[in-house]
Design a protein around this motif. Structure first.
Motif: not given
Lengths: 341, 341
Positions: B141-158
């Motif tokens: 669900g999270t991944r779908r929302m992020l894909a649909a939104s097209r906003i910049r995404v930073a995954e941090i720490m790793d």
DNA sequence: TCGACAAATGACAGCGCTGTCATTAGTGAA
DNA sequence: TTCACTAATGACAGCGCTGTCATTTGTCGA
């Protein structure tokens, strides 16, 4: 999909109109279903929720907040997020707001009143329902903005002054007095003090003043005192106690401005071959977990940071309009005997 | 003052129209002055700024963000705010965003992927320009929302997996390998491990796997290992090392899942009459300040948390549209020799 | 079946600001 | 003085949703 004036070519996210078209009802009905407001027939609700899922509609809070004059935001202005004290407060705020629909927006001031004014102005632009500030020290500009905005204001950590709206915290002056009383009752008579910057930590000063008042009332005083100009840290506490003891004064107990400093003092004792309590008492403030994990549990005062954050947030959202009179919520504190004093 | 449809009787804050009337120009000119956008004559600017000060006008970011399709918000989704690691990250984020006009909005997940999905949905409703998430583990669900939104995404720490957009952090697998190599080079051969819940701290597991891989390549292994089910803490580290050593296994060095646990292990040694390094090596992870303040400085790896937060935020605001390809920003790590291993 | 009442739904206007294009004012050169 | 060009300013529409009042639909009792 949202089309209209020639906005930049960007994402085309579904809006209410898309859900409305798919479910065969009006936009306002879709809105009512999503907000769970007003009478909705079960059949309509089902059609709408199905269309929401199918379109992947995410409400636009910018529009909703603007139209309803209720952003559902709570501004949170903290001196620091790395200081565990405020991190605990923030955790309490998050926990209180989570079920309420209100969202915290955090600004960081670096313990600077002018920066607090800038952060407050920036947060007010988002029309928050309420704002949480640490302490009572604000610029005139900040006070004017808060007065004009009429939103709920919680000043947290301290209750030793008259708040703008509601204050949530503990009396640091009383805590200082009670620390003195407690240590006196333990038999200590020669008090030392290790502290840090009072400009950024007014509450440490209040505790010191309470301590000195109570000792004075017993015909005693602080025989050795050392404060650093910067922020508190374990390393600073270690070094500053070393410096204090190197003066030749022999306090039988040292009161530290907080637990970070006290843990550092403990480390100095380890390195210098001193045993806490037997050779010199050590007393902190805040009741941090690390103090409890030491080989000898740190003697300290437990400030209820989580509770401060939680009660502040709850008080603000419980009543949206600002009351005419001010209020004080006393979260209290407890002496934690520990093993170092 | 804003009048119009019958909104609830509440504060009447000045709006652009009030400033415009007082300064004798149009609203859009006032807006231009405030945003410092487009050509403005010095005379007009002066009149407008004077009217702004006189009315006490505060811009309404809800309206501005809605009209401009640019909220200037950055969502920040963290597992915890009380864990100093994330507090440092947050400090880096705040520092990077402060001069940019972007405002962070923080949500807390409690290390739970379903909660992360709820927090992300809630933050997306504010139309943030970008979002910062910790780690790579998200619900569909999270991944779908992020894909649909097209906003910049930073995954941090790793950086040990392929990001949605940009990953900022260090390779924990490599860190585990390098820890093994370093300790082997120090002469250690019998490795112990003290850890905490891998379900909520995937990166601790990666480091362990890297450690084991490298030891295996040298024909060695971990001779004693103990993990607790809950979160890391100094007290948990102290107790868990006690339990590990009580098994009778005699590791010559113990690698801890992080510094909190290692400091607790140090405290156990103090209480048990063991001297770090001479009797058993202790090695942490993160390079926290408290480790450096111990009587013997903790041997550890310094993860650049502040830098992770800072670089992530900078990367996001530097380019508003999401690139087609993914990127990795490696903030690296450093072995801190210290005095315990 | 009809009427009264309540439940459900929709039309309208507008929240406060800003992108865009049109209009006006100012400046410099011929 | 006039014309061309640039700087400065303004009108208009609309971003996406919601408060409010009006209209429609459904239910129950006589």
């Amino acid at each position: 999909m949202s089309v209209g004036r020639s906005a930049p070519p960007q994402r085309t996210l579904p809006v209410l109109a898309d859900v409305a078209r798919l479910s065969g009802v009006s936009e306002i009905t879709v809105s009512r279903v999503i907000r769970n407001k007003g009478p909705i027939s079960a059949k309509t609700r089902e059609r709408v929720l199905h269309a929401v899922a199918e379109t992947g509609y995410v409400p636009n809070r910018l529009a909703g907040a603007l139209a309803s004059a209720d952003s559902m935001l709570v501004g949170v202005v903290l001196p620091s997020v790395t200081n565990i004290v405020f991190a605990d407060v923030l955790r309490g705020i998050h926990e209180a707001l989570a079920p309420s629909g209100y969202q915290p927006v955090v600004g960081v001031t670096g313990y600077d009143a002018d920066e607090e004014e800038r952060v407050v102005r920036s947060l007010l632009a988002w029309q928050p329902a309420a704002i949480i500030l640490a302490g009572f020290e604000h610029t005139d500009g900040t006070r004017r903005m808060l007065a004009a905005s009429r939103i709920r204001v919680a000043e947290i950590m301290d209750i030793d002054a008259t708040p703008i709206d509601v204050a949530v915290g503990l009396s640091h002056r009383s805590a200082g007095r009670d620390i003195a009383r407690y240590l006196l009752s333990r038999g200590y008579r020669r008090f030392g003090y290790v502290g840090h910057d009072w400009d950024s930590d007014h509450r440490a000063r209040l505790r010191f003043e309470g301590l000195v008042d109570e000792l004075s009332a017993q015909g005693l005083g602080v025989v050795a005192e050392r404060r650093i100009a910067g922020p508190s840290s374990t390393l600073a506490g270690r070094e500053t106690l070393a410096g204090l003891l190197a003066t030749g004064e022999r306090p039988d107990v040292v009161v530290f401005s907080n637990d970070d400093m006290a843990v550092g003092g403990y480390f100095h004792c380890l390195a210098a071959g001193l045993e806490p309590r037997r050779d010199v008492g050590l007393f902190g403030f805040n009741g941090l977990e690390i103090g409890a994990a030491l080989p000898l549990r740190l003697s300290t005062v437990r400030s209820n940071r989580f509770l401060i954050g939680k009660l502040a947030a709850e008080a603000l959202v419980a009543r949206p309009d600002r009351p005419d009179d001010t209020a004080i919520i006393n979260t209290g504190y407890e002496i934690e005997a520990g093993e170092t004093a």
